[in-house]
Design a protein around this motif. Structure first.
Motif, PDB file in Angstrom:
ATOM      1  N   LEU A 130       0.852  -1.186   0.000  1.00  0.00           N
ATOM      2  CA  LEU A 130       0.000   0.000   0.000  1.00  0.00           C
ATOM      3  C   LEU A 130       0.892   1.242   0.000  1.00  0.00           C
ATOM      4  O   LEU A 130       1.712   1.417   0.887  1.00  0.00           O
ATOM      5  N   MET A 131       0.734   2.075  -1.012  1.00  0.00           N
ATOM      6  CA  MET A 131       1.543   3.283  -1.099  1.00  0.00           C
ATOM      7  C   MET A 131       0.648   4.509  -0.947  1.00  0.00           C
ATOM      8  O   MET A 131      -0.398   4.614  -1.583  1.00  0.00           O
ATOM      9  N   ALA A 132       1.066   5.432  -0.086  1.00  0.00           N
ATOM     10  CA  ALA A 132       0.301   6.662   0.138  1.00  0.00           C
ATOM     11  C   ALA A 132       1.191   7.862  -0.167  1.00  0.00           C
ATOM     12  O   ALA A 132       2.410   7.776  -0.077  1.00  0.00           O
ATOM     13  N   PRO A 133       0.573   8.988  -0.527  1.00  0.00           N
ATOM     14  CA  PRO A 133       1.374  10.121  -1.004  1.00  0.00           C
ATOM     15  C   PRO A 133       2.128  10.895   0.082  1.00  0.00           C
ATOM     16  O   PRO A 133       3.066  11.602  -0.224  1.00  0.00           O
TER      17      PRO A 133
ATOM     18  N   VAL B 110       3.467  -1.184   3.898  1.00  0.00           N
ATOM     19  CA  VAL B 110       2.850   0.130   3.801  1.00  0.00           C
ATOM     20  C   VAL B 110       3.956   1.169   3.742  1.00  0.00           C
ATOM     21  O   VAL B 110       4.956   1.052   4.456  1.00  0.00           O
ATOM     22  N   GLY B 111       3.787   2.184   2.927  1.00  0.00           N
ATOM     23  CA  GLY B 111       4.810   3.221   2.873  1.00  0.00           C
ATOM     24  C   GLY B 111       4.495   4.327   1.899  1.00  0.00           C
ATOM     25  O   GLY B 111       3.383   4.424   1.379  1.00  0.00           O
ATOM     26  N   THR B 112       5.518   5.150   1.689  1.00  0.00           N
ATOM     27  CA  THR B 112       5.407   6.281   0.765  1.00  0.00           C
ATOM     28  C   THR B 112       6.192   5.973  -0.500  1.00  0.00           C
ATOM     29  O   THR B 112       6.500   4.821  -0.783  1.00  0.00           O
ATOM     30  N   HIS B 113       6.569   7.043  -1.236  1.00  0.00           N
ATOM     31  CA  HIS B 113       7.387   6.887  -2.452  1.00  0.00           C
ATOM     32  C   HIS B 113       8.625   6.041  -2.222  1.00  0.00           C
ATOM     33  O   HIS B 113       9.179   5.497  -3.165  1.00  0.00           O
ATOM     34  N   ALA B 114       9.070   6.015  -0.986  1.00  0.00           N
ATOM     35  CA  ALA B 114      10.275   5.243  -0.669  1.00  0.00           C
ATOM     36  C   ALA B 114      10.155   3.826  -1.222  1.00  0.00           C
ATOM     37  O   ALA B 114      11.155   3.191  -1.544  1.00  0.00           O
TER      38      ALA B 114
ATOM     39  N   VAL C 134      -2.757   1.877  -4.305  1.00  0.00           N
ATOM     40  CA  VAL C 134      -2.253   3.250  -4.288  1.00  0.00           C
ATOM     41  C   VAL C 134      -3.346   4.161  -3.751  1.00  0.00           C
ATOM     42  O   VAL C 134      -4.430   4.250  -4.335  1.00  0.00           O
ATOM     43  N   ASP C 135      -3.073   4.811  -2.644  1.00  0.00           N
ATOM     44  CA  ASP C 135      -4.092   5.686  -2.071  1.00  0.00           C
ATOM     45  C   ASP C 135      -3.947   7.087  -2.646  1.00  0.00           C
ATOM     46  O   ASP C 135      -2.855   7.513  -2.973  1.00  0.00           O
TER      47      ASP C 135
ATOM     48  N   LEU D 144      -5.004  -1.629  -7.293  1.00  0.00           N
ATOM     49  CA  LEU D 144      -6.211  -0.990  -6.780  1.00  0.00           C
ATOM     50  C   LEU D 144      -5.850   0.444  -6.451  1.00  0.00           C
ATOM     51  O   LEU D 144      -4.914   0.696  -5.693  1.00  0.00           O
ATOM     52  N   MET D 145      -6.553   1.375  -7.060  1.00  0.00           N
ATOM     53  CA  MET D 145      -6.270   2.771  -6.769  1.00  0.00           C
ATOM     54  C   MET D 145      -7.428   3.358  -5.989  1.00  0.00           C
ATOM     55  O   MET D 145      -8.579   3.032  -6.253  1.00  0.00           O
ATOM     56  N   MET D 146      -7.101   4.179  -5.024  1.00  0.00           N
ATOM     57  CA  MET D 146      -8.177   4.755  -4.217  1.00  0.00           C
ATOM     58  C   MET D 146      -8.181   6.255  -4.382  1.00  0.00           C
ATOM     59  O   MET D 146      -7.132   6.879  -4.488  1.00  0.00           O
ATOM     60  N   SER D 147      -9.365   6.820  -4.387  1.00  0.00           N
ATOM     61  CA  SER D 147      -9.444   8.267  -4.477  1.00  0.00           C
ATOM     62  C   SER D 147     -10.672   8.768  -3.765  1.00  0.00           C
ATOM     63  O   SER D 147     -11.756   8.211  -3.898  1.00  0.00           O
ATOM     64  N   ALA D 148     -10.473   9.815  -2.987  1.00  0.00           N
ATOM     65  CA  ALA D 148     -11.606  10.447  -2.335  1.00  0.00           C
ATOM     66  C   ALA D 148     -12.059  11.658  -3.137  1.00  0.00           C
ATOM     67  O   ALA D 148     -12.993  12.329  -2.778  1.00  0.00           O
TER      68      ALA D 148
END
Ligand code: ADP
Ligand code: MG
Length: 689
Positions: free
Chosen positions: A319-322, A373-377, A393-394, A421-425
């Protein structure tokens, strides 16, 4: 096979200077390219106005004709050519700041000139600066139709373009790409008359419809263009099916245990999208699904259940978050859910110490970590995964295409790609979804978990700040927690930080009996975490924040939000921010403070916020206020690929084009190929990013 499109003059090596090179720089390589190079606008050269009346056009250019009475090179600050022309009604000066010797000769006394331009009241009387002109014999006929003006490049005159286009029109194969019966059914003009009318509008054409591009000839062009876009996107969607992915077959023990451990039941909407995702994950081609849901609709649980399916099937889920703060929230939540069930969760962000990073990388590479779980790293070269089955990708729109691809390509062996799976609010309005997202399947959670109470939104003048502070005090003393969002200062991050620090100091002084915390983007991740922890645990009553809390922060006890200078925020940003409250059962309030006077757009934004809490409705209005380019970034919106159609005004056409694209792909590949060849030629790759 359709006959090959004849070629326009071949461009020489890049950067050359032949006409063909210049045309090529405008993307005009084939005859068909030229024919489809349609006018930007039209000029009315069908009339000559008497010079005396030429300045009555309200700023629009006028065309006059007169005989040169005087011509001089004057030095008025700068060398310039002043040519006075005269007709029966009066005289006018044509002023040229840049001119050639040949022009001076050409415009000598007694010459008859037709000039077109905007008339200004200059110091020496009426004048046209740098008019478009030509020398004409007396009684030279006027054009009977509007004159097209084409998008041109450097060194390409309108005359030259017009000639090249006219020649190309003699050579192309005019065969319609769409069968007549279809055209009739949809109510479209045939191709040839549409193109001919746009290049050479007849004298009796409906000028307004032509200028506004609502003329049936324009409609046909826009439709064709949209159809090409839809076909191309749908084809790349189909091409995805030819790529391999590991089917994640097993919805097993972990999935069941996880569901059983949740303190709530999934909503109907969550259940439905989960089924959609589960189905896709079982396929042997990669899923590419966008999970949309308003803030607070419960996307994270669904994502975790998808991850459980990957883990149940023996693969890793990523899971990658911005942002760190968002990644951290996910990590904690998911770790709290999954660790008790025996899942090994790893955490990787840029801010970890070297030793911790090495450790995490090691666990990721060995396959010991099942959920990461992490960021761009996560997409750095040094990170090796063991066997990734699913990538989540959140807030996917915050990542560039390249970053998403990088993560996807980190998957398994070359022939298999992980499911995505991409997530967007940020709810994407329908039309945009059909263009930008035509390549994705979309699942929508259109229902909030039960027991949420709606957020009451009030708009308050900034000069009533004292009262607002009193409300904060009262709320906190009742045991509710408060977000105080500082103004957005786009020009300067330093200034924004300063404001946040000042606001924090002011509030802390005004509310001595309360604990007031401060969080902003410049804090080290670990410090941010400390602040968030103190707020989550209820130790802090008030959290002064910059927009770092915009996404993902989840503290259900927070039920009052104050946003200062709300007029500076965009609609979707306000919606995201407001989504931080109303997460618990207490009724929540959002106070939008504004600085008077409000401009019309800001006023509309704020009243939209007061009127609706529906993310889709808000997105729709946001789109109206900002246009699709800004809404998603020009490139992402799909508008970038469109020359004629406008995603906003031509929504209805998008829908028709999409329906026809589906129909053609299902049964008429000849038409598909013909249409794509005409409209995209070799440009189709551009769409496949
Ligand atoms: P978002 O869609 O904004 O990412 P989250 O997944 O963070 O939403 O969910 C918001 C909150 O609602 C979380 O506290 C989550 O645990 C809770 N939640 C999610 N699904 C349900 C449900 N079906 N019933 C009750 N609460 C839920
Ligand atoms: Mg979320």
């Amino acid at each position: 096979m359709p006959p090959a499109t004849p070629k326009a003059p071949r461009p020489t090596a890049k950067g050359g200077n032949t006409v063909a090179d210049k045309l090529a720089r405008l993307g005009l390589r084939t005859d068909m390219d030229l024919v489809l190079h349609l006018p930007l606008r039209y000029e009315d050269e069908t009339r000559i106005v008497p010079i005396r009346e030429a300045h009555f056009t309200g700023g629009a250019p006028a065309q006059v004709e007169g005989v040169v009475r005087n011509s001089e090179i004057a030095l008025r600050g700068r060398r310039q050519l002043l040519v006075t022309i005269e007709d029966d009604s009066g005289s006018l000066v044509l002023r040229f700041l840049n001119f050639y010797g040949s022009q001076v000769k050409q415009l000598s006394e007694g010459t008859r000139v037709r000039a077109r331009g905007e008339v200004r009241h200059g110091f020496f009387g009426d004048e046209m600066v740098h008019p478009v002109y030509k020398v004409v014999p007396e009684g030279a006929p006027l054009p009977t139709a509007l004159t097209p003006v084409y998008p041109a490049g450097e060194g390409l005159s309108q005359t030259l373009l017009r000639r090249a286009i006219a020649q190309a029109m003699q050579r192309i194969d005019w065969q319609d790409t769409l069968p007549p019966a279809l055209l009739e059914k949809i109510g479209l003009w045939p191709f040839r008359p549409a193109v001919e009318l746009l290049h050479n509008p007849p004298p009796d054409v409906d000028e307004n419809a032509l200028m506004e591009r609502s003329h049936p000839a324009w409609i046909r062009m826009k439709f064709d263009e949209l159809l090409a876009q839809q076909l191309s996107l749908k084809r790349s969607q189909e091409a995805r099916r030819t790529r391999g992915a590991v089917p994640l077959q097993s919805v097993g023990e972990l999935s069941a245990a996880f569901l059983a451990s949740l303190p709530f039941a999934l909503t109907g909407a969550q259940q439905r999208v989960l089924e959609e995702i589960r189905h896709d994950l079982r396929q042997s081609w990669p899923m590419q699904r966008l999970l949309q849901g308003d803030v607070g609709s419960g996307k994270t649980v669904v994502a975790a259940l998808a991850a459980a399916q990957a883990i149940d099937s023996g693969f890793q889920a990523v899971l990658m978050a911005p942002t760190e703060i968002l990644a951290d929230q996910h990590f904690r939540k998911i770790a709290a859910w999954m660790t008790p069930l025996g899942v090994k969760v790893a955490w990787l962000t840029g801010s970890l110490k070297k030793k911790e990073k090495d450790d995490a990388r090691e666990r990721i590479a060995s396959g010991d970590a099942q959920l990461i779980v992490g960021t761009h790293a996560l997409i750095q070269d040094t990170v090796q995964f063991s066997r990734v089955g699913l990538v989540i990708v959140d807030e996917q729109h915050r990542f560039g295409v390249a970053q998403r691809l990088a993560l996807r390509n980190k998957g398994l062996e070359a022939e298999n790609q992980p499911h995505q799976l991409m997530m967007s609010a940020t709810p994407i309005p329908r039309t945009l979804a059909m263009t930008y997202y035509a390549d994705l399947e979309v699942s929508v959670i259109d229902e909030l978990p039960p027991g949420r109470s709606p957020v009451v939104t009030r708009i308050i003048d900034q000069n009533r700040r004292e009262e607002v502070i009193e409300r904060v005090r009262a709320a906190a003393l009742e045991g509710r927690q408060v977000y105080w969002v500082c103004p957005l200062i786009e020009e300067s991050e330093a200034l924004q930080l300063q404001t946040a620090t000042d606001t924090h100091a002011t509030l802390a002084a005004a509310l001595p009996e309360l604990q007031v915390g401060l969080i902003h983007g410049r804090l080290k991740p670990a410090d941010k975490q400390v602040v968030m922890d103190r707020f989550s645990s209820g130790e802090l009553h008030v959290l002064v924040a910059t927009t770092v809390i915009e996404v993902g922060v989840d503290v259900p006890n927070a039920s009052l939000m104050v946003i200062e200078h709300a007029e500076r925020f965009g609609l979707s940003q306000l919606h995201q921010l407001r989504g931080r409250v109303g997460r618990g059962s207490a009724s929540s309030v959002c106070l939008l403070l504004y600085q008077a006077p409000l401009g019309p757009v800001a006023r509309q934004r704020l009243s939209t916020m007061r009127e609706t809490a529906d993310g889709f409705e808000i997105a729709r209005r946001d789109l109206q206020l900002r246009g699709p380019g800004e809404f998603l970034g020009a490139r992402q919106s799909g508008q970038a690929m469109l020359r004629f159609a406008d995603l906003e005004t031509d929504q209805w056409l998008v829908e028709k084009a999409r329906d026809l694209a589906a129909q053609l792909l299902a049964g008429d590949m000849d038409t598909v190929r013909r249409h794509l060849a005409r409209w995209l030629g070799d440009r189709e790759d551009y769409l496949k990013v």
